[in-house]
Design a protein around this motif. Structure first.
Motif, PDB file in Angstrom:
ATOM      1  N   LYS A 140       0.894  -1.267  -0.099  1.00 41.83           N
ATOM      2  CA  LYS A 140       0.096   0.074  -0.053  1.00 41.83           C
ATOM      3  C   LYS A 140       0.782   1.254  -0.054  1.00 41.83           C
ATOM      4  O   LYS A 140       0.703   2.309  -0.657  1.00 41.83           O
ATOM      5  CB  LYS A 140      -0.958   0.099   1.159  1.00 41.83           C
ATOM      6  CG  LYS A 140      -1.874   1.207   1.163  1.00 41.83           C
ATOM      7  CD  LYS A 140      -2.694   1.202   2.343  1.00 41.83           C
ATOM      8  CE  LYS A 140      -3.785   2.545   2.406  1.00 41.83           C
ATOM      9  NZ  LYS A 140      -4.687   2.430   3.458  1.00 41.83           N
ATOM     10  N   GLU A 144       0.939   4.118  -2.926  1.00 39.36           N
ATOM     11  CA  GLU A 144       0.376   5.352  -2.793  1.00 39.36           C
ATOM     12  C   GLU A 144       1.365   6.360  -2.990  1.00 39.36           C
ATOM     13  O   GLU A 144       1.445   7.358  -3.622  1.00 39.36           O
ATOM     14  CB  GLU A 144       0.344   5.694  -1.053  1.00 39.36           C
ATOM     15  CG  GLU A 144      -1.228   4.942  -0.774  1.00 39.36           C
ATOM     16  CD  GLU A 144      -1.065   5.104   0.891  1.00 39.36           C
ATOM     17  OE1 GLU A 144      -0.032   5.282   1.633  1.00 39.36           O
ATOM     18  OE2 GLU A 144      -2.224   5.008   1.354  1.00 39.36           O
ATOM     19  N   GLU A 158      -6.361   3.674  -4.020  1.00 39.41           N
ATOM     20  CA  GLU A 158      -5.060   2.945  -3.774  1.00 39.41           C
ATOM     21  C   GLU A 158      -5.655   1.590  -3.209  1.00 39.41           C
ATOM     22  O   GLU A 158      -4.929   0.564  -3.663  1.00 39.41           O
ATOM     23  CB  GLU A 158      -4.245   3.339  -2.830  1.00 39.41           C
ATOM     24  CG  GLU A 158      -4.550   3.446  -1.422  1.00 39.41           C
ATOM     25  CD  GLU A 158      -5.391   4.781  -1.061  1.00 39.41           C
ATOM     26  OE1 GLU A 158      -5.760   4.930  -0.041  1.00 39.41           O
ATOM     27  OE2 GLU A 158      -5.652   5.274  -1.842  1.00 39.41           O
TER      28      GLU A 158
END
Length: 206
Positions: A140, A144, A158
């Motif tokens: 993640k 991002e 995302e």
């Protein structure tokens, strides 16, 4: 009970669990998980049979505990690449590939045991799908950053991209386990497909 007595017991329990863990892994790799009996593990560890069930529910729980070390591999590789002169795409691919390399030493027998453990788990949230896993947070974070720098697409949020990448990634572990071919390494089986899906799903085209 004094604190010294309590600490001593905890220390002995950790030592016993470590002996059982190492003995189990040794036997699993030599004979295959399903061919190993609990008594063989405890005999090799030099402890009573009851001691095994104090620390593990089943043989598959031993394998799962070993597999959980994979998140430490992801974290170490992530830190190692922080200052590396690589694109975010390359960093993500390298980190996920490190998980394949870790499992090359486990083979499909181990991975099958992990899947059996997770599929039979009564919990709604298993280790593999836990969003608090280091793997999830690392992927993640990279996505991002990539969306912010415009290296990655931003047509969806995302969470969507994280979900697509990880579902495909976990699916490669499953497909590899179903092959049941000890001559094929997971890293060789999964690398090209994994890299391709990352390129297709994430990379922003000119």
């Amino acid at each position: 009970m004094s604190s010294n007595v309590s600490t001593n017991r905890e220390s002995k329990a950790k030592i016993t669990k470590k002996k059982l863990f190492k003995s189990a892994l040794k036997l699993f790799k030599e004979k295959g998980i399903e061919n190993v009996h609990i008594e063989e593990i405890t005999d090799l560890a030099g402890v009573s049979k009851g001691s095994f069930y104090t620390h593990f529910k089943s043989k598959h729980d031993v394998v799962l505990e070993h597999y959980q070390l994979i998140d430490e591999v992801y974290e170490e590789k992530y830190k190692e690449l922080e200052e590396a002169n690589l694109s975010l795409t390359e960093k993500l691919q390298t980190i996920l590939l490190s998980g394949f390399y870790f499992c090359d030493d486990m083979d499909f027998d181990f991975l099958s045991a992990v899947l059996i453990n997770q599929l039979s788990s009564p919990n709604d949230e298993t280790f593999i799908n836990n969003p608090n896993r280091k793997l999830y947070k690392i992927v993640k974070s990279i996505i991002e950053e990539g969306m912010g720098s415009l290296e990655f697409k931003n047509e969806e949020n995302e969470e969507f991209y994280v979900g697509v990448v990880l579902v495909f990634y976990k699916g490669l572990f499953l497909e590899y386990s179903l092959l049941k071919d000890p001559t094929i390494l997971l890293s060789k089986f999964g690398e090209k497909s994994m890299n391709k899906i990352i390129e297709e799903v994430l990379i922003k085209k000119d």
